[in-house]
Design a protein around this motif. Structure first.
Motif, PDB file in Angstrom:
ATOM      1  N   LEU A   1       0.836  -1.209   0.000  1.00 34.03           N
ATOM      2  CA  LEU A   1       0.000   0.000   0.000  1.00 34.03           C
ATOM      3  C   LEU A   1       0.868   1.254   0.000  1.00 34.03           C
ATOM      4  O   LEU A   1       0.534   2.248  -0.638  1.00 34.03           O
ATOM      5  N   ASN A   2       1.991   1.208   0.700  1.00 30.30           N
ATOM      6  CA  ASN A   2       2.864   2.387   0.708  1.00 30.30           C
ATOM      7  C   ASN A   2       3.374   2.671  -0.699  1.00 30.30           C
ATOM      8  O   ASN A   2       3.378   3.815  -1.155  1.00 30.30           O
ATOM      9  N   ILE A   3       3.798   1.627  -1.389  1.00 28.40           N
ATOM     10  CA  ILE A   3       4.338   1.831  -2.740  1.00 28.40           C
ATOM     11  C   ILE A   3       3.234   2.329  -3.677  1.00 28.40           C
ATOM     12  O   ILE A   3       3.407   3.304  -4.405  1.00 28.40           O
ATOM     13  N   GLU A   4       2.070   1.676  -3.598  1.00 26.34           N
ATOM     14  CA  GLU A   4       0.990   2.006  -4.543  1.00 26.34           C
ATOM     15  C   GLU A   4       0.379   3.380  -4.280  1.00 26.34           C
ATOM     16  O   GLU A   4       0.040   4.103  -5.222  1.00 26.34           O
ATOM     17  N   PHE A   5       0.214   3.748  -3.023  1.00 30.32           N
ATOM     18  CA  PHE A   5      -0.492   4.996  -2.739  1.00 30.32           C
ATOM     19  C   PHE A   5       0.428   6.148  -2.359  1.00 30.32           C
ATOM     20  O   PHE A   5       0.247   7.261  -2.821  1.00 30.32           O
ATOM     21  N   VAL A   6       1.421   5.883  -1.515  1.00 33.61           N
ATOM     22  CA  VAL A   6       2.204   6.999  -0.990  1.00 33.61           C
ATOM     23  C   VAL A   6       3.380   7.349  -1.908  1.00 33.61           C
ATOM     24  O   VAL A   6       3.547   8.502  -2.290  1.00 33.61           O
ATOM     25  N   GLN A   7       4.164   6.350  -2.275  1.00 34.44           N
ATOM     26  CA  GLN A   7       5.320   6.651  -3.124  1.00 34.44           C
ATOM     27  C   GLN A   7       4.851   7.221  -4.469  1.00 34.44           C
ATOM     28  O   GLN A   7       5.341   8.247  -4.930  1.00 34.44           O
ATOM     29  N   GLN A   8       3.899   6.562  -5.090  1.00 31.71           N
ATOM     30  CA  GLN A   8       3.462   7.020  -6.419  1.00 31.71           C
ATOM     31  C   GLN A   8       2.855   8.417  -6.373  1.00 31.71           C
ATOM     32  O   GLN A   8       3.170   9.278  -7.183  1.00 31.71           O
ATOM     33  N   GLN A   9       1.969   8.650  -5.413  1.00 30.89           N
ATOM     34  CA  GLN A   9       1.292   9.960  -5.369  1.00 30.89           C
ATOM     35  C   GLN A   9       2.252  11.094  -5.049  1.00 30.89           C
ATOM     36  O   GLN A   9       2.161  12.171  -5.637  1.00 30.89           O
ATOM     37  N   THR A  10       3.163  10.866  -4.104  1.00 34.04           N
ATOM     38  CA  THR A  10       4.028  11.980  -3.710  1.00 34.04           C
ATOM     39  C   THR A  10       5.011  12.349  -4.826  1.00 34.04           C
ATOM     40  O   THR A  10       5.300  13.518  -5.046  1.00 34.04           O
ATOM     41  N   VAL A  11       5.473  11.345  -5.564  1.00 34.57           N
ATOM     42  CA  VAL A  11       6.373  11.646  -6.691  1.00 34.57           C
ATOM     43  C   VAL A  11       5.587  12.392  -7.788  1.00 34.57           C
ATOM     44  O   VAL A  11       6.053  13.396  -8.340  1.00 34.57           O
ATOM     45  N   ALA A  12       4.350  11.929  -8.066  1.00 30.73           N
ATOM     46  CA  ALA A  12       3.536  12.590  -9.101  1.00 30.73           C
ATOM     47  C   ALA A  12       3.180  14.021  -8.682  1.00 30.73           C
ATOM     48  O   ALA A  12       3.204  14.945  -9.506  1.00 30.73           O
ATOM     49  N   ASN A  13       2.884  14.210  -7.401  1.00 28.44           N
ATOM     50  CA  ASN A  13       2.552  15.567  -6.915  1.00 28.44           C
ATOM     51  C   ASN A  13       3.716  16.520  -7.133  1.00 28.44           C
ATOM     52  O   ASN A  13       3.549  17.663  -7.571  1.00 28.44           O
ATOM     53  N   LYS A  14       4.909  16.033  -6.822  1.00 28.48           N
ATOM     54  CA  LYS A  14       6.091  16.892  -6.957  1.00 28.48           C
ATOM     55  C   LYS A  14       6.309  17.246  -8.431  1.00 28.48           C
ATOM     56  O   LYS A  14       6.570  18.395  -8.778  1.00 28.48           O
ATOM     57  N   LYS A  15       6.142  16.253  -9.276  1.00 30.23           N
ATOM     58  CA  LYS A  15       6.344  16.459 -10.715  1.00 30.23           C
ATOM     59  C   LYS A  15       5.377  17.511 -11.260  1.00 30.23           C
ATOM     60  O   LYS A  15       5.750  18.374 -12.060  1.00 30.23           O
ATOM     61  N   ARG A  16       4.136  17.430 -10.812  1.00 35.31           N
ATOM     62  CA  ARG A  16       3.135  18.370 -11.317  1.00 35.31           C
ATOM     63  C   ARG A  16       3.488  19.799 -10.896  1.00 35.31           C
ATOM     64  O   ARG A  16       3.361  20.743 -11.686  1.00 35.31           O
TER      65      ARG A  16
END
Ligand SMILES: Cc1cc2nc3c(=O)[nH]c(=O)nc-3n(C[C@H](O)[C@H](O)[C@H](O)COP(=O)(O)OP(=O)(O)OC[C@H]3O[C@@H](n4cnc5c(N)ncnc54)[C@H](O)[C@@H]3O)c2cc1C
Length: 402
Positions: A341-356
């Motif tokens: 769940l950490n990889i699917e929800f937290v790692q992915q979202q936080t990297v995408a948020n930063k990119k945006r």
């Protein structure tokens, strides 16, 4: 005799884990290297999924009383000073009793949990005890700590490392912390300047800007009078001293106000190193990991502590089930599920948020803004986005006992 857990680290995750375990009737030994609660500005956003857990632990009244209830969440384009999307947690009212986030500084949550723990004679708290190693065999664990120049040993059925990103527990088990460290640090400036009057914004705001993104959050402060935290990237070639100098603070904050001088009201400044890392496993026999000891991420999205509290509550539940006769595989499920769940929800979202936020290509910026605005305008997509960002979707994922 009830199962005893030795919890290493009384940060917010360790304190909440100890409370969740104590409430289930488990015995707890809580070991903390520090002697005072760390009040530096870190997590401040508690999402609805986490509020539900804190409600179960009897903490919600105090959380609301000491924090700020924030229903809305804004995405801005800073160069044009335009609001791209205002997200409304009210759309989650049919799935959660808490259709909002609470802005609550993490040291307040930590203090609340520690105060509750004082009421349990099944909980032993040892402050100033720095854990240096853990031995285990088929029947239990022995945790070694140094306090006032003396070596002490604490026994239990299980040990859990909630001792933060540099976890001694993780290292003692030889568990790799895979991932990477961002080259830039994050600079957090706290000011009493009233950004709401300036921007007519919500308590939580992301400002995309190809030159320099910024996040702006309101917290209550210990005096309850309110203050704002502005989070900026500090590039690798800027030293901490430069980033925190009056000139750099003024340069950064002045771009957030056309009418005043937020730098004049700065009350705190700090830089942080930021990582995206997940432990290779959250379990080594009778030794477990939770919170930052198990996973770290950039704070854009406010997910790290939330995910750590979810770990804490799930770990206490898993040990309780095993204490009541469930198979040891229940503890494997904790490890597998929390890591995935950490990889699917937290790692992915936080990297995408930063990119945006940091996107520099004008066409990509336009597309991302249009996508966000379209999502906010569509109630179904808007709700789906909030389900994910609030971790309600992750909580709803059924455990798979494979
Ligand atoms: C700028 C910033 C903003 C953030 N914003 C958010 C947000 O809005 N929302 C969110 O969810 N997350 C956010 N985070 C992340 C959040 O701060 C962390 O996820 C959170 O602190 C993790 O809590 P923890 O208890 O696991 O670890 P920590 O808070 O690091 O606590 C670890 C504890 O273990 C103790 N310890 C360490 N080693 C030992 C030892 N050997 N023996 C005994 N004790 C030991 C330490 O003294 C400490 O008390 C943010 C982080 C930063 C830097």
């Amino acid at each position: 005799m009830a199962t005893r857990i030795v919890v290493v680290g009384a940060g917010p995750v360790g304190a909440v884990l100890a409370l969740a375990a104590a409430r289930q009737g488990l015995e707890v030994t809580l070991l903390e290297a520090g002697t005072a609660v760390d009040e530096s500005p870190r997590a401040a956003t508690l999402h609805p999924s986490t509020l539900e857990m804190l409600g179960e632990l009897g903490l919600m009244d105090e959380v609301v009383e000491r924090g700020l209830v924030a229903r809305y969440f804004d995405h801005w384009d800073r160069p044009s000073r335009s609001l791209i999307a205002r997200l409304d947690h009210g759309l989650l009212a049919d799935v959660t009793p808490y259709p909002f986030v609470v802005q609550l500084e993490q040291h307040k949550l930590q203090r609340m949990a520690l105060a509750r723990l004082a009421g349990y004679d099944t909980v032993d708290i040892h402050l100033g005890a720095t854990v240096t190693g853990i031995d285990q065999d088929a029947t239990g664990v022995v945790v070694t700590a140094e306090r006032d120049g003396e070596t002490e040993r604490f026994t239990g059925d299980y040990a859990v490392g909630t001792d933060g990103g540099r976890s001694t527990v993780r290292k003692s088990q030889g568990i790799a912390f895979d991932g990477y460290t961002w080259p830039e640090r994050f600079l957090v400036l706290t000011t009493t300047f009233d950004f709401q009057a300036e921007w007519d914004c919500s308590y939580r705001n992301y400002f995309a800007d190809p030159e320099e993104w910024v996040n702006l959050f309101k917290v209550a402060g210990d005096d309850g009078r309110g203050r704002w935290r502005a989070v900026f990237p500090a590039p690798a070639d800027e030293t901490d001293e430069e980033a925190m100098s009056d000139a750099a603070v003024h340069r950064r904050l002045s771009r957030l106000s056309e009418h005043g001088d937020p730098a004049a009201d700065v009350v705190h400044r700090k830089t942080y190193r930021v990582h995206q890392r997940v432990a290779a496993t959250f379990r080594s026999g009778r030794v477990f990991l939770a919170g930052d000891a198990a996973h770290v991420n950039n704070p854009i999205g406010g997910l790290g502590l939330n995910c750590g509290i979810h770990d804490a509550v799930e770990f206490a539940a898993a040990v309780t089930e095993v204490d009541s006769g469930a198979d040891d595989a229940r503890l494997d499920l904790y490890e597998r599920r929390r890591r995935e769940l950490n990889i699917e929800f937290v790692q992915q979202q936080t990297v995408a948020n930063k990119k945006r936020l940091e996107e520099t290509d004008p066409e990509q910026r336009r597309l991302r803004a249009a996508e966000l605005a379209a999502t906010a305008a569509d109630p179904v997509r808007h709700r789906a986005m909030l389900m994910r960002s609030s971790l309600l979707e992750s909580v709803g994922k059924a455990p798979q006992m494979v």
